[in-house]
Every structure is written in C-alpha cells, then in structure tokens.
Design a protein around this motif. Structure first.
Motif, PDB file in Angstrom:
ATOM      1  N   ALA A  43       0.808  -1.227   0.000  1.00 39.63           N
ATOM      2  CA  ALA A  43       0.000   0.000   0.000  1.00 39.63           C
ATOM      3  C   ALA A  43       0.837   1.272   0.000  1.00 39.63           C
ATOM      4  O   ALA A  43       0.287   2.365  -0.145  1.00 39.63           O
ATOM      5  CB  ALA A  43      -0.931  -0.012   1.221  1.00 39.63           C
ATOM      6  N   LEU A  44       2.149   1.144   0.156  1.00 39.57           N
ATOM      7  CA  LEU A  44       2.997   2.324   0.356  1.00 39.57           C
ATOM      8  C   LEU A  44       2.884   3.365  -0.757  1.00 39.57           C
ATOM      9  O   LEU A  44       2.758   4.567  -0.451  1.00 39.57           O
ATOM     10  CB  LEU A  44       4.455   1.886   0.539  1.00 39.57           C
ATOM     11  N   ALA A 102      -6.846  -0.809  12.637  1.00 38.32           N
ATOM     12  CA  ALA A 102      -6.961   0.586  13.080  1.00 38.32           C
ATOM     13  C   ALA A 102      -6.122   1.522  12.223  1.00 38.32           C
ATOM     14  O   ALA A 102      -6.487   2.687  12.022  1.00 38.32           O
ATOM     15  CB  ALA A 102      -6.542   0.699  14.546  1.00 38.32           C
ATOM     16  N   ALA A 103      -4.986   1.019  11.692  1.00 41.59           N
ATOM     17  CA  ALA A 103      -4.144   1.860  10.840  1.00 41.59           C
ATOM     18  C   ALA A 103      -4.898   2.318   9.595  1.00 41.59           C
ATOM     19  O   ALA A 103      -4.631   3.396   9.056  1.00 41.59           O
ATOM     20  CB  ALA A 103      -2.880   1.103  10.442  1.00 41.59           C
ATOM     21  N   GLY A 104      -5.861   1.516   9.147  1.00 41.87           N
ATOM     22  CA  GLY A 104      -6.657   1.894   7.990  1.00 41.87           C
ATOM     23  C   GLY A 104      -7.599   3.048   8.265  1.00 41.87           C
ATOM     24  O   GLY A 104      -8.104   3.675   7.327  1.00 41.87           O
ATOM     25  N   LEU A 105      -7.853   3.335   9.533  1.00 38.64           N
ATOM     26  CA  LEU A 105      -8.744   4.440   9.908  1.00 38.64           C
ATOM     27  C   LEU A 105      -8.005   5.767  10.029  1.00 38.64           C
ATOM     28  O   LEU A 105      -8.623   6.809  10.237  1.00 38.64           O
ATOM     29  CB  LEU A 105      -9.424   4.126  11.246  1.00 38.64           C
ATOM     30  N   THR A 106      -6.681   5.736   9.935  1.00 40.12           N
ATOM     31  CA  THR A 106      -5.895   6.947  10.131  1.00 40.12           C
ATOM     32  C   THR A 106      -5.780   7.749   8.829  1.00 40.12           C
ATOM     33  O   THR A 106      -5.961   7.213   7.735  1.00 40.12           O
ATOM     34  CB  THR A 106      -4.482   6.607  10.627  1.00 40.12           C
ATOM     35  N   GLY A 173      -9.791   1.609  -2.117  1.00 42.53           N
ATOM     36  CA  GLY A 173      -8.825   2.456  -1.428  1.00 42.53           C
ATOM     37  C   GLY A 173      -7.863   1.622  -0.604  1.00 42.53           C
ATOM     38  O   GLY A 173      -8.156   0.487  -0.215  1.00 42.53           O
ATOM     39  N   TRP A 174      -6.686   2.179  -0.325  1.00 41.00           N
ATOM     40  CA  TRP A 174      -5.645   1.440   0.390  1.00 41.00           C
ATOM     41  C   TRP A 174      -6.086   0.999   1.785  1.00 41.00           C
ATOM     42  O   TRP A 174      -5.587   0.021   2.331  1.00 41.00           O
ATOM     43  CB  TRP A 174      -4.369   2.272   0.484  1.00 41.00           C
ATOM     44  N   GLN A 175      -7.065   1.712   2.364  1.00 41.95           N
ATOM     45  CA  GLN A 175      -7.495   1.389   3.732  1.00 41.95           C
ATOM     46  C   GLN A 175      -8.032  -0.026   3.860  1.00 41.95           C
ATOM     47  O   GLN A 175      -7.875  -0.666   4.914  1.00 41.95           O
ATOM     48  CB  GLN A 175      -8.583   2.384   4.187  1.00 41.95           C
ATOM     49  N   TRP A 176      -8.609  -0.585   2.795  1.00 44.19           N
ATOM     50  CA  TRP A 176      -9.284  -1.872   2.917  1.00 44.19           C
ATOM     51  C   TRP A 176      -8.326  -3.046   3.071  1.00 44.19           C
ATOM     52  O   TRP A 176      -8.691  -4.068   3.642  1.00 44.19           O
ATOM     53  CB  TRP A 176     -10.225  -2.082   1.719  1.00 44.19           C
ATOM     54  N   VAL A 177      -7.091  -2.898   2.602  1.00 42.01           N
ATOM     55  CA  VAL A 177      -6.137  -3.989   2.834  1.00 42.01           C
ATOM     56  C   VAL A 177      -5.769  -4.065   4.314  1.00 42.01           C
ATOM     57  O   VAL A 177      -5.322  -5.112   4.803  1.00 42.01           O
ATOM     58  CB  VAL A 177      -4.855  -3.826   1.987  1.00 42.01           C
ATOM     59  N   PHE A 178      -6.003  -2.961   5.040  1.00 41.98           N
ATOM     60  CA  PHE A 178      -5.785  -2.952   6.483  1.00 41.98           C
ATOM     61  C   PHE A 178      -7.032  -3.431   7.230  1.00 41.98           C
ATOM     62  O   PHE A 178      -6.919  -4.158   8.226  1.00 41.98           O
ATOM     63  CB  PHE A 178      -5.407  -1.545   6.953  1.00 41.98           C
ATOM     64  N   TYR A 179      -8.201  -3.041   6.766  1.00 44.24           N
ATOM     65  CA  TYR A 179      -9.438  -3.444   7.458  1.00 44.24           C
ATOM     66  C   TYR A 179      -9.581  -4.964   7.549  1.00 44.24           C
ATOM     67  O   TYR A 179      -9.958  -5.504   8.593  1.00 44.24           O
ATOM     68  CB  TYR A 179     -10.667  -2.870   6.736  1.00 44.24           C
ATOM     69  N   VAL A 180      -9.294  -5.668   6.440  1.00 40.09           N
ATOM     70  CA  VAL A 180      -9.500  -7.124   6.434  1.00 40.09           C
ATOM     71  C   VAL A 180      -8.544  -7.830   7.400  1.00 40.09           C
ATOM     72  O   VAL A 180      -8.792  -8.970   7.802  1.00 40.09           O
ATOM     73  CB  VAL A 180      -9.344  -7.722   5.022  1.00 40.09           C
ATOM     74  N   ALA A 181      -7.468  -7.144   7.799  1.00 32.44           N
ATOM     75  CA  ALA A 181      -6.515  -7.744   8.739  1.00 32.44           C
ATOM     76  C   ALA A 181      -7.095  -7.891  10.142  1.00 32.44           C
ATOM     77  O   ALA A 181      -6.502  -8.575  10.984  1.00 32.44           O
ATOM     78  CB  ALA A 181      -5.242  -6.895   8.803  1.00 32.44           C
TER      79      ALA A 181
END
Length: 446
Positions: A43-44, A102-106, A173-181
């Motif tokens: 996601a970087l 939580a990182a996806g919410l930032t 959006g990049w946030q979703w690769v964090f949400y599924v974690a």
C-alpha cells in the motif's frame, strides 16, 4: 520409579495428528502475521500519494511497525515462557489484528505510525513463540523441516497481500487492505482451546496430570509406568535469569553472532518488503506488475525455506545457512544489473529464496541452537535485537530513494547485508548448540 524426559520423548516421537495440529496453528498464525507485516509495502505508493509524504517519511512510517516488532519479540517472546505460549499467542494475534485494522482508519503519518507500532508488538512477539512451539514438539529428525515449513506461512501471507492488494486498493482504497486484517481476532477462542501448552511451562509448574496427557498425545505408541514422573533433563531447568543463560556455557560469542546474522537477514527482508513494490514502480512497472514481483519474491521465499529445511536435515544447518546468505548477496547484485523482464522475474525469485528464505531458516537455526527451556527467550532476543536491521532498512532505503540514485545502488546496499550475515554465522560455535548436545546424548544411549 520411572523418570520420563518429555523433551527427549518429543524428539523420539513419530509425526502424528497432534503434531499436525500444532503445525496447522503455527502455519496459519504466521500466514496472518505475514499479511499484517507485508501490507504496508503493497500500500505504500498509495499511502504516499494520499497523505502527501516523501520517501524518507514513508520509510519512517514503514519502520514504526518494525520498532514495535523489536520490542515485541524481546518482551512478549520472553514472557511466553512464564505465562504460557497459547495465552501469549492470543495476546499477539489481538494486537496485530486490531491495530493493523486501526491503521486503515488513520489519515496522517503520526497516527498511522502509532497504530503500526502497537501492531508491531504482536507481529514481532508471535514469531519466536511459534518457532519455539513447533521446535519443542517436533520429532528431532523433522524439526528443521517443520520449523521452516511454519515460516513458509509467513511468505504465504505476503502472497495474499499481493493477490488482494490491487483489487482492494484500486476498487476501495488502500485502507481496505488494512481493514481485512482485523478478521483473525475471531480465531482467538479456538487458539486458546486447542493450542497445547508448552512442555517447558508444564515442567516448571510440575503439572504431572497435563504432562502425562501430553506425553500420550505426543507419542501414543510409547507406554510408561503408572507411577512415572514426567519432567525435563537437568539442563532444561528454567533459569531465574533466562536472558543471562544465553551467554553461559560458552555461548556468549555465538549468541552475539546469531544476533548479527538476524540483523543483516532482517535488513534484507524488510528493505525488500517495504520498498520492492515502489522500486519496481520507479523502474516503470504498473502497480499490478510491481505486485507480481512481490508474488514471485514470496514464492521464492517458500521454496527457499522448505528447500533450506530439507538441506538442513541432511547436512549441517550452519553450513546451509552460510550458503544461503552468500547466495542472497550474489542474487541481489545480479538483480541490480538485470534488465530483461523475464530474467528479472527469475532474479526476484532467487532473491526471495535467499533473503526471506534465509531469514526463515535463521529462525530454525536459532531454535535448534538453544535448549527447550530457553528457546523462546533465545529466539525472541535474536529476533528482537535483529529488528534493529529491520528498523534501519526501510528508513535507509527510503533515504537512498529520496537521493534519486540509480536503482542499482539501492539493491547493492541490500546485498552488503547478505555478505555480513554469512560472516557472522561462520563465527557461531556449533558445538554449543542444543542439537549437538542432544545428538551426543542419543549416540551414547544407542
């Protein structure tokens, strides 16, 4: 009255359903762990664009989780020997699942870095614990193979990131690769219910009922007297200061060299985990093509880890590990100067096998070196101190990227670490390894 050494019993056992259960959980946990760690690298490029950060700042953001992994590996890995491994595994899964999500919410670098730092505590903590868990229960003739197979799960997690990132990032959006974690937190009740407790922990408690039941599951073909006493060997007693025990009995230099090897190995792994996608994008490849390189890198890592495990069961694991570090340095140098796309995929495959694959083999080697009573502590500190290399890697490569140097120089900087790793392992005194002691004991018994 019969005395039964449960660690020796596990070493002599034949692989069965009980070992399969331990293997299943350890592999699955590291698949999840590998996803959580690799997700930032995929996601970087999108995060840099969305938050408007430069390469140096992005390197610091990627490194924040790695600072957490260092502290987690040292503190949580050691704590597992005191409160029990299943409980600590559950704590680690909760930390890295919830805080990666939580990182996806930032929406700013600071809050992102804080969330990733806390997630890193769990990511780093679980690695030495599952290594020790599989190593403790595995039959001695399969130990290296099974531990490297466990760490192959880590690479599967990286492949899952690469397979899902393009669709999730471009579609939502990049946030979703964090949400599924965050989903693996649902596995915690099952882990607590079915993951067996550490033999060393049960020996320390003197829990004869659980030890007897565990012995029956580990080696059901072996019968023991009704009044048998289950415990460890005299050398397996848990010390009051287990950290100090890593430097006793002539292990001091070897422990430091293992730490150096971990630093260089993890430098290679996290430099590539954090920047491979971006470096390939800088070379003109699209996001989808760049992520294909990540898939090939992780497939190579699986082949390297399993192949290294097979070689280590046939030959001296120390010599195999030295060879892997050397191949890592050579293949990274070749990658720097490869221009053909087809050859580039081959080079990335070999790099994966000889960098991430090497580090997975290094975990197995550290687990092989220390006794069962100090295995979590030994692997935990090697992993924790080694995280210095992991923390430095994304920041240093980010700084090099910001200088807009030729891409070759970025890969050459990573290659130097492989050479240093090979030198460090050379100085490890294999005669002080627990596996060497166990082999000598078995030879005398025969």
């Amino acid at each position: 009255m019969q005395q039964v050494d449960v660690h020796a019993l596990a070493g002599r056992s034949r692989f069965n359903g009980f070992h399969g259960l331990v293997l299943f959980w350890c592999v699955l946990i590291l698949i999840i762990d590998g996803y959580d760690l690799a997700v930032v690298g995929a996601a970087l490029p999108s995060i840099m664009k969305d938050m408007g950060v430069d390469a140096t700042s992005a390197g610091v953001m990627a490194g924040s989780a790695l600072l957490g992994t260092m502290l987690g590996a040292i503190s949580l890995g050691t704590l597992a020997d005191r409160i029990g491994r299943p409980r600590m595994i559950a704590v680690c899964v909760a930390l890295f699942s919830l805080f990666t999500a939580a990182a996806g919410l930032t929406n700013d670098p600071i809050s992102f870095s804080v969330a990733r730092f806390i997630a890193g505590l769990g990511i780093g903590g679980v690695l030495p614990i599952v290594t020790a868990q599989m190593g403790e229960f595995a039959p001695s003739n399969l130990r290296t193979r099974l531990v490297t197979l466990v760490f192959a799960g880590y690479s599967v997690g990286g492949i899952l990131v690469a397979l899902t990132a393009k669709q999730l990032i471009e579609g939502y959006g990049w946030q979703w690769v964090f949400y599924v974690a965050g989903l693996p937190v649902l596995l915690i009740p099952l882990i607590l219910k079915t993951m067996p407790e550490s033999l060393s922990f049960l020996v320390k408690k003197g829990d004869q009922r659980q030890l007897r039941a565990m012995a029956a599951r580990i080696a059901p073909e072996q019968l023991h007297a009704v009044d048998a006493i289950y415990g460890g060997s005299p050398t397996d007693k848990v010390r009051a200061a287990p950290i100090r025990s890593l430097f006793e009995e002539g292990r001091g230099l070897s422990t430091v060299m293992i730490w150096v090897a971990f630093m260089t190995g993890l430098f290679m792994v996290y430099a590539l985990n954090s920047w491979l996608t971006k470096l390939m994008a800088m070379a003109g490849y699209s996001l989808g093509s760049a992520l294909n390189f990540v898939i090939v890198f992780n497939v190579g890592a699986i082949v390297g880890a399993i192949g290294g495990g097979l070689l280590s069961d046939k030959f001296n694991i120390k010599h195999v590990l030295i060879g892997f570090y050397a191949v890592g340095a050579i293949s990274l140098t070749a990658l720097a100067y490869t221009k053909s796309t087809e050859l580039l995929f081959l080079a990335v495959f070999i790099v994966g096998a000889s960098t991430l694959g090497t580090q997975l083999l290094a975990y197995a080697y550290a687990g092989d070196f220390y006794s069962p009573a100090t295995r979590s502590t030994g692997v935990g500190f090697a992993s924790g101190v080694g995280r210095i290399g992991a923390i430095v890697a994304p920041v240093l490569i980010g700084w090099l990227v910001s200088l807009k140097l030729p891409m070759e120089q970025n890969f050459m900087a990573i290659a130097v670490a492989g050479l240093l790793g090979a030198i460090a392992v050379t100085f490890v005194n294999q005669s002080r390894a627990d596996s060497t002691r166990a082999s000598a004991v078995n030879a005398l018994a025969s």
